[in-house]
Design a protein around this motif. Structure first.
Motif, PDB file in Angstrom:
ATOM      1  N   SER A   1      -5.892  -5.777  10.079  1.00 50.79           N
ATOM      2  CA  SER A   1      -5.706  -5.223   8.734  1.00 50.79           C
ATOM      3  C   SER A   1      -5.676  -3.703   8.769  1.00 50.79           C
ATOM      4  O   SER A   1      -4.853  -3.065   8.094  1.00 50.79           O
ATOM      5  N   GLY A   2      -6.555  -3.112   9.575  1.00 50.23           N
ATOM      6  CA  GLY A   2      -6.548  -1.656   9.704  1.00 50.23           C
ATOM      7  C   GLY A   2      -5.246  -1.150  10.309  1.00 50.23           C
ATOM      8  O   GLY A   2      -4.710  -0.118   9.888  1.00 50.23           O
ATOM      9  N   THR A   3      -4.713  -1.892  11.280  1.00 49.88           N
ATOM     10  CA  THR A   3      -3.441  -1.497  11.892  1.00 49.88           C
ATOM     11  C   THR A   3      -2.296  -1.606  10.891  1.00 49.88           C
ATOM     12  O   THR A   3      -1.384  -0.765  10.873  1.00 49.88           O
ATOM     13  N   LEU A   4      -2.335  -2.637  10.048  1.00 51.37           N
ATOM     14  CA  LEU A   4      -1.303  -2.773   9.012  1.00 51.37           C
ATOM     15  C   LEU A   4      -1.402  -1.646   7.985  1.00 51.37           C
ATOM     16  O   LEU A   4      -0.381  -1.184   7.460  1.00 51.37           O
ATOM     17  N   LEU A   5      -2.622  -1.183   7.704  1.00 54.91           N
ATOM     18  CA  LEU A   5      -2.777  -0.026   6.811  1.00 54.91           C
ATOM     19  C   LEU A   5      -2.163   1.220   7.451  1.00 54.91           C
ATOM     20  O   LEU A   5      -1.535   2.036   6.765  1.00 54.91           O
ATOM     21  N   VAL A   6      -2.332   1.364   8.756  1.00 55.00           N
ATOM     22  CA  VAL A   6      -1.699   2.489   9.460  1.00 55.00           C
ATOM     23  C   VAL A   6      -0.178   2.380   9.342  1.00 55.00           C
ATOM     24  O   VAL A   6       0.519   3.377   9.077  1.00 55.00           O
ATOM     25  N   ALA A   7       0.352   1.156   9.524  1.00 51.74           N
ATOM     26  CA  ALA A   7       1.800   0.952   9.405  1.00 51.74           C
ATOM     27  C   ALA A   7       2.285   1.312   8.005  1.00 51.74           C
ATOM     28  O   ALA A   7       3.339   1.932   7.834  1.00 51.74           O
ATOM     29  N   SER A   8       1.513   0.932   6.993  1.00 59.55           N
ATOM     30  CA  SER A   8       1.892   1.254   5.618  1.00 59.55           C
ATOM     31  C   SER A   8       1.869   2.759   5.374  1.00 59.55           C
ATOM     32  O   SER A   8       2.764   3.307   4.710  1.00 59.55           O
TER      33      SER A   8
ATOM     34  N   MET B   1       0.805  -1.219   0.000  1.00 63.61           N
ATOM     35  CA  MET B   1       0.000   0.000   0.000  1.00 63.61           C
ATOM     36  C   MET B   1       0.835   1.265   0.000  1.00 63.61           C
ATOM     37  O   MET B   1       0.311   2.371  -0.141  1.00 63.61           O
ATOM     38  N   VAL B   2       2.145   1.147   0.150  1.00 60.60           N
ATOM     39  CA  VAL B   2       2.996   2.342   0.221  1.00 60.60           C
ATOM     40  C   VAL B   2       2.871   3.222  -1.032  1.00 60.60           C
ATOM     41  O   VAL B   2       2.739   4.451  -0.916  1.00 60.60           O
ATOM     42  N   PRO B   3       2.909   2.653  -2.264  1.00 64.27           N
ATOM     43  CA  PRO B   3       2.777   3.533  -3.437  1.00 64.27           C
ATOM     44  C   PRO B   3       1.492   4.343  -3.418  1.00 64.27           C
ATOM     45  O   PRO B   3       1.474   5.522  -3.803  1.00 64.27           O
TER      46      PRO B   3
ATOM     47  N   GLY C   1       4.673  11.604 -12.585  1.00 65.38           N
ATOM     48  CA  GLY C   1       3.498  11.517 -11.722  1.00 65.38           C
ATOM     49  C   GLY C   1       3.930  11.324 -10.289  1.00 65.38           C
ATOM     50  O   GLY C   1       5.042  10.978 -10.014  1.00 65.38           O
ATOM     51  N   PRO C   2       3.025  11.551  -9.369  1.00 70.41           N
ATOM     52  CA  PRO C   2       3.370  11.446  -7.977  1.00 70.41           C
ATOM     53  C   PRO C   2       3.966  10.122  -7.596  1.00 70.41           C
ATOM     54  O   PRO C   2       4.889  10.048  -6.828  1.00 70.41           O
ATOM     55  N   ALA C   3       3.434   9.044  -8.119  1.00 73.40           N
ATOM     56  CA  ALA C   3       3.989   7.756  -7.730  1.00 73.40           C
ATOM     57  C   ALA C   3       5.396   7.626  -8.248  1.00 73.40           C
ATOM     58  O   ALA C   3       6.229   6.989  -7.657  1.00 73.40           O
ATOM     59  N   ALA C   4       5.687   8.239  -9.371  1.00 72.95           N
ATOM     60  CA  ALA C   4       7.026   8.126  -9.926  1.00 72.95           C
ATOM     61  C   ALA C   4       8.018   8.908  -9.107  1.00 72.95           C
ATOM     62  O   ALA C   4       9.167   8.564  -9.037  1.00 72.95           O
ATOM     63  N   ARG C   5       7.581  10.012  -8.519  1.00 75.72           N
ATOM     64  CA  ARG C   5       8.532  10.821  -7.771  1.00 75.72           C
ATOM     65  C   ARG C   5       8.492  10.506  -6.295  1.00 75.72           C
ATOM     66  O   ARG C   5       9.229  11.053  -5.528  1.00 75.72           O
ATOM     67  N   SER C   6       7.593   9.672  -5.871  1.00 79.93           N
ATOM     68  CA  SER C   6       7.340   9.567  -4.458  1.00 79.93           C
ATOM     69  C   SER C   6       8.236   8.648  -3.705  1.00 79.93           C
ATOM     70  O   SER C   6       8.321   8.720  -2.521  1.00 79.93           O
ATOM     71  N   GLY C   7       8.850   7.682  -4.334  1.00 80.44           N
ATOM     72  CA  GLY C   7       9.617   6.730  -3.583  1.00 80.44           C
ATOM     73  C   GLY C   7       8.773   5.644  -3.054  1.00 80.44           C
ATOM     74  O   GLY C   7       9.108   4.966  -2.114  1.00 80.44           O
ATOM     75  N   ALA C   8       7.632   5.391  -3.653  1.00 81.45           N
ATOM     76  CA  ALA C   8       6.749   4.388  -3.129  1.00 81.45           C
ATOM     77  C   ALA C   8       7.242   3.024  -3.408  1.00 81.45           C
ATOM     78  O   ALA C   8       7.964   2.790  -4.309  1.00 81.45           O
ATOM     79  N   GLY C   9       6.760   2.069  -2.663  1.00 83.45           N
ATOM     80  CA  GLY C   9       7.006   0.695  -2.989  1.00 83.45           C
ATOM     81  C   GLY C   9       8.181   0.081  -2.336  1.00 83.45           C
ATOM     82  O   GLY C   9       8.516  -1.039  -2.573  1.00 83.45           O
TER      83      GLY C   9
END
Length: 354
Positions: free
Chosen positions: A159-166, A108-110, A309-317
């Motif tokens: 699952s909600g806590t893991l989303l917070v971690a992400s 979910m990071v990206p 795009g934002p995902a390209a510059r964001s460092g996601a993933g």
């Protein structure tokens, strides 16, 4: 006799595969902690303390660079990958499965990084990146749907806590882009305040500890996996792999960590992949690959303005523990990874460093 030397690409691929193994081990250890004699605070002390001991001389030489980091980026890094992230990932893993940790946290990071970039006025992701983000969201829905109807409170809370971690890891990813430290300095910036915080919480009795009574085997396991693996090796190995292979190739291979978690959880934890896992994990993996794709082809047609795009510059993933170099097109020499969890930046770069 002629001595055969491995090619730089082969060495880089070996480093990347080791990094993926460490990322997978982070997810497996999040689930295994509940069955061990260690408590979350004990695992956190090992996670953040071991790198400080190993890197103490190198961090001392970087003390001026560390002191010069602005408070804002430092707070993003410490909150995003420090104690709040670690405790959220461990708690979420105790309520779900290793497959959930390995898929949701880095996967979910990206999407979260793109949301942060949009909130800062960087524009919406386009093309394959937007398709990748949609696949990631669909994969997470596929993972949790079975537990939403009928409602399973423990799994949904986990699952909600893991989303917070992400989401916290996405904050860490963005923070990495705002500092000018090499991988060793970045590890120090994260671990020093995190170890201090967890130490204060333990000393004050806010978090219980069972380290004195824990089994030696459990201590050794978490020392190697969390302290040496996630805390020390993941970031250094991922940065090395980026220099040898390039950011895009490394991020594609790195996105396979959720699959590695599913496979390794079968013999190590006795977890059998369910139908939601068999559907959701491939969707998330494919989504991370697309979200990390370089927009170079389109940039060649449309000019420089089309390349980010934002995902390209964001460092996601990047998965927990990872960090990538910041150069144009990416391999960098001596200087540090400035982004990627992790995505185009990166992505979980995740390494990054659970």
């Amino acid at each position: 006799m002629t001595r055969v030397r491995p090619s730089p690409q082969a060495v880089g691929m070996a480093a990347l595969l080791l990094t993926v193994s460490v990322w997978a081990a982070f997810a497996l250890s999040a689930r295994a902690l509940a069955a061990s004699t260690l408590l979350p605070a004990d695992a956190a002390l090992l996670r953040f303390g071991v790198p400080l001991v190993v890197l103490a001389p190198a961090l001392w030489r970087r003390r001026r660079a560390l002191a010069a980091v602005r408070p804002g980026p430092a707070a993003k890094i410490v909150c995003g990958a420090g104690v709040p992230f670690f405790l959220a990932a461990m708690f979420g893993g105790s309520l779900t499965s290793a497959s959930f940790v390995g898929a949701i946290v880095p996967g979910m990071v990206p999407l979260f990084v793109s949301a942060l970039m949009v909130a800062r006025g960087r524009g919406l992701p386009r093309g394959t990146q937007s398709a990748g983000l949609l696949l990631i969201a669909a994969g997470v829905v596929a993972l949790v749907w079975r537990y939403a109807v009928p409602f399973d409170a423990d799994v949904m809370l986990g699952s909600g806590t893991l989303l917070v971690a992400s989401g916290l890891w996405a904050l860490y990813t963005v923070g990495l882009r705002e500092v000018d430290l090499d991988p060793v300095g970045s590890i120090g910036l994260l671990c020093l305040p995190s170890f201090a915080v967890i130490g204060v919480l333990v000393a004050a009795g806010v978090l219980p500890t069972g380290l004195a009574r824990a089994a030696g085997g459990d201590i050794a396991l978490f020392l190697v996996v969390q302290g040496l693996g996630v805390g020390l090796c993941a970031g250094l190995l991922y940065a090395f792999a980026i220099r040898r292979l390039g950011a895009e190739r490394a991020s594609v291979v790195g996105s396979l960590s959720p699959v590695a978690v599913v496979v390794l959880a079968i013999p190590l934890l006795g977890e059998r992949p369910t139908l939601p896992v068999l559907i959701g994990v491939p969707l998330i993996t494919a989504g991370v690959v697309l979200a990390n794709r370089s927009p170079r082809a389109r940039a060649a047609q449309d000019g420089p303005a089309a390349s980010g795009g934002p995902a390209a510059r964001s460092g996601a993933g990047r998965a927990p523990g990872g960090r990538t170099p910041r150069t144009p097109g990416r391999p960098e020499t001596a200087r540090s990874p400035r982004t990627t969890p992790p995505a185009r930046t990166p992505a979980p770069e995740v390494s990054r460093d659970a």
